[in-house]
Scaffold this active site. Structure first.
Site, short mmCIF file in Angstrom:
data_model
loop_
_atom_site.label_atom_id
_atom_site.label_comp_id
_atom_site.label_asym_id
_atom_site.label_seq_id
_atom_site.Cartn_x
_atom_site.Cartn_y
_atom_site.Cartn_z
CG HIS A 222 2.58 1.59 30.32
ND1 HIS A 222 1.69 2.28 29.54
CD2 HIS A 222 3.59 2.45 30.58
CE1 HIS A 222 2.12 3.50 29.35
NE2 HIS A 222 3.27 3.63 29.97
CE1 TYR A 226 7.44 5.12 28.05
CE2 TYR A 226 6.40 3.46 29.44
CZ TYR A 226 6.49 4.76 28.98
OH TYR A 226 5.62 5.70 29.45
CG HIS A 373 -2.45 6.96 22.65
ND1 HIS A 373 -1.70 8.10 22.72
CD2 HIS A 373 -1.83 6.04 23.42
CE1 HIS A 373 -0.65 7.89 23.51
NE2 HIS A 373 -0.71 6.65 23.95
CG PHE A 374 -2.21 1.72 21.17
CD1 PHE A 374 -1.07 1.77 21.95
CD2 PHE A 374 -3.37 1.21 21.73
CE1 PHE A 374 -1.09 1.34 23.27
CE2 PHE A 374 -3.39 0.78 23.05
CZ PHE A 374 -2.25 0.84 23.82
CG HIS A 375 -3.48 3.18 14.63
ND1 HIS A 375 -4.29 2.49 15.49
CD2 HIS A 375 -3.35 2.38 13.53
CE1 HIS A 375 -4.64 1.34 14.94
NE2 HIS A 375 -4.08 1.25 13.75
NE ARG A 438 -9.29 -0.35 22.83
CZ ARG A 438 -8.17 -0.47 23.56
NH1 ARG A 438 -8.17 -0.14 24.84
NH2 ARG A 438 -7.07 -0.93 23.02
NE ARG A 439 -9.41 -4.53 22.92
CZ ARG A 439 -9.16 -4.17 24.16
NH1 ARG A 439 -10.15 -3.87 24.98
NH2 ARG A 439 -7.92 -4.10 24.60
#
Length: 552
Positions: A222, A226, A373-375, A438-439
């Protein structure tokens, strides 16, 4: 007032540019792998030459999420440190050492993935096993970044020694905060790789403690988010105002937001493990609370940026309620690309709150919503800001100008990227709410009844992936044009000065012993007892670094 007197030398520019080459080559390779994934998930395309879907998925994740971001960030931050506090010959030589250690590690890791010996995704969860060289390559990348960390720390330390009692340059302060987060966070992944994965993959031990390995990974995983995000914040706080023709809103507020990220970005890894047994619910709850605390510096940043937008617009004579919005330089790609990234961070941040919530996470856990979300965060907010930085940084490093052609290409690329990501991320979010995993490749669920609900969104992802790959090709072309063909000249290095009437920055913000101490206390509080519980409650007969599941 923030003034910058340092001149970036050609030797320093060459070091930063080397990092940019690796980053943009990674963008091309990783983007191609992403396109192949979206095509496979439609069920209409199969990979040639016996290439495995998870091999492609691993290349995409490792190359984009780890290699591209790390090399771009270090290259960018190298220029910031050189420009604000200077770089000695010895520091530059160490920078080159770090670059080659990282590059060699990247090559070793990539070879193992391409040979099909490490199809373990970028999270490399046990009991999935890779060739030992995969883990050794990752270790070299981490070691290389540690060298950079200590170069950056020494740069600021030396500047402070030469300027006693003075406030350090804001961008140098921000870089050191980000590298502190990185160094402390990577201690977790280094521990699991060196003490668990490498001995296990080499057959020195037969078993691995899976829960411990996942916990140490997410101790790193995580804060990694950042590490990606804070360089974008550096550009938003200290570079965008200069491009607008305005000034930094508040030096103190900017430093406070980065200090809060330092304190709250690391002791929060359990919110990625909410559905995993073996971790006491109390500690999951505590880390969820700490996760939500990170919202505060993000809101501070949003307030600061819109204050800059409004004050700059009003200074230019746009005095109606929202008239200042018209004053923003929408036709300047140095502003447009990061601004679209900022706007994307609004739904991206909302999605992050859903992922971090124990109750709402139950709905989207392990679905393609998380990928979406990551994209929208990393691949949109962060990458568009990085692209926006590139349009002025590459000319600075290569001794060329940001001409009208570069600006026009950049605007087109920003629009293409935004449209592609709307298709990609939007369809991923919707399919995730419908339960799409996912994946997973189409072959694993294509025959199920539920898959009929997802197939339309899989095609939408393929459309988005195709558009995004066009955007990548545009970006690569623009990078090459800026490097070799743009008109020669001297491009501005845009660093904003502080508002004259801004409140003084509290001296306590540069009390490094205090903030590092508070960070250490929070980490020990959040992880000591849970780690002891995980080790003590491992299956009978297993060591802290073993779990009898084997290497299947």
């Amino acid at each position: 007032m923030m003034t910058v007197e340092m001149k970036l030398s050609r030797k320093e520019a060459k070091l930063s540019m080397a990092h940019m080459w690796v980053a943009f080559i990674s963008l091309l390779i990783g983007g191609l792998m992403g396109l192949l994934q979206t095509l496979v998930r439609t069920g209409k395309v199969t990979l040639p030459f016996g290439i495995d879907y998870y091999q492609v998925l691993t290349v995409h994740g490792v190359i984009l999420a780890l290699v591209l971001t790390t090399f771009f960030i270090i290259g960018f931050q190298t220029t910031l440190m050189s420009k604000t506090v200077g770089m000695t010959d010895r520091q530059r030589k160490l920078g080159w050492l770090a670059f080659w250690v990282m590059t060699i590690g990247t090559i070793i890791t990539a070879i193992m993935i391409l040979l099909g010996e490490a199809s373990v995704l970028y999270t490399f969860y046990a009991p999935l096993a890779a060739h030992p060289l995969f883990y050794i390559g990752l270790t070299l990348v981490i070691v290389g970044t540690w060298i950079v960390c200590f170069v950056n720390f020494h740069q600021l330390y030396k500047w402070k020694k030469q300027h006693p009692g003075e406030k350090s340059p804001l961008l140098a302060f921000m870089v050191v905060i980000n590298m502190l987060i990185w160094f402390v966070a990577t201690l977790g992944v280094a521990a699991t790789v060196l003490l668990q994965f490498i001995p296990w993959s080499m057959g020195i031990v037969d078993d691995i403690d899976i829960l411990l390995s996942r916990t140490l990974f997410w101790y790193f995983g995580h804060p990694l988010v950042y590490f990606w995000l804070l360089p974008a914040y550096m550009a938003w706080y200290a570079i965008i105002p200069k491009i607008l023709g305005g000034k930094l809103f508040s030096d103190g507020l900017a430093r406070l937001s980065f200090i809060l990220f330092l304190l709250f970005s690391i002791p929060v890894g359990f919110h990625h493990q909410l559905l995993e047994p073996g971790i006491d619910p109390l500690w999951k709850y505590i880390q969820v609370v700490l996760t939500f605390a990170v919202v505060i510096p993000s809101l501070l940043t949003a307030f600061s940026m819109f204050a800059v937008f409004e004050s700059t617009g009003r200074a230019k004579g746009f005095n109606s309620l929202f008239g200042w919005f018209k004053a923003l330089p929408w036709k300047d790609v140095r502003f447009l690309a990061p601004m679209v990234g900022m706007i994307a961070f609004i739904p991206g941040g909302a999605g992050g709150l859903i992922n971090a919530s124990n109750q709402l996470n139950q709905v989207v856990h392990n679905t393609i919503w998380v990928t979406g979300h990551f994209h929208i965060t990393v691949a949109t907010t962060v990458m568009l800001t990085f692209f926006g930085i590139s349009y002025w940084l590459i000319p600075v490093l290569t001794g060329r100008k940001l001409d009208a052609k570069t600006n026009r290409l950049g605007i087109i690329q920003t629009i293409v990227w935004t449209v592609g990501m709307i298709f990609m991320s939007g369809s991923m979010h919707i399919a995730g709410l419908l339960g799409a995993p996912r994946r997973s490749s189409f072959s694993e669920y294509g025959g199920t009844e539920q898959a009929t609900e997802w197939i339309g969104y899989q095609f939408a992802q393929a459309i988005g992936g195709t558009i995004l790959f066009i955007g990548i090709l545009l970006m690569i072309y623009t990078f090459l044009y800026m490097t070799f063909f743009a008109p020669k000249g001297e491009e501005e290095f845009p660093i904003a000065e502080e508002e004259e009437e801004a409140s003084p920055t509290p001296a306590i913000f540069e009390n490094w012993k205090l903030w590092i101490g508070v960070m250490a206390v929070l980490i020990l509080f959040a992880y000591t007892i849970p780690l002891i519980d995980i080790i003590e409650n491992a299956p009978p007969g297993s060591s802290p670094f073993k779990w009898p599941i084997g290497r299947g």
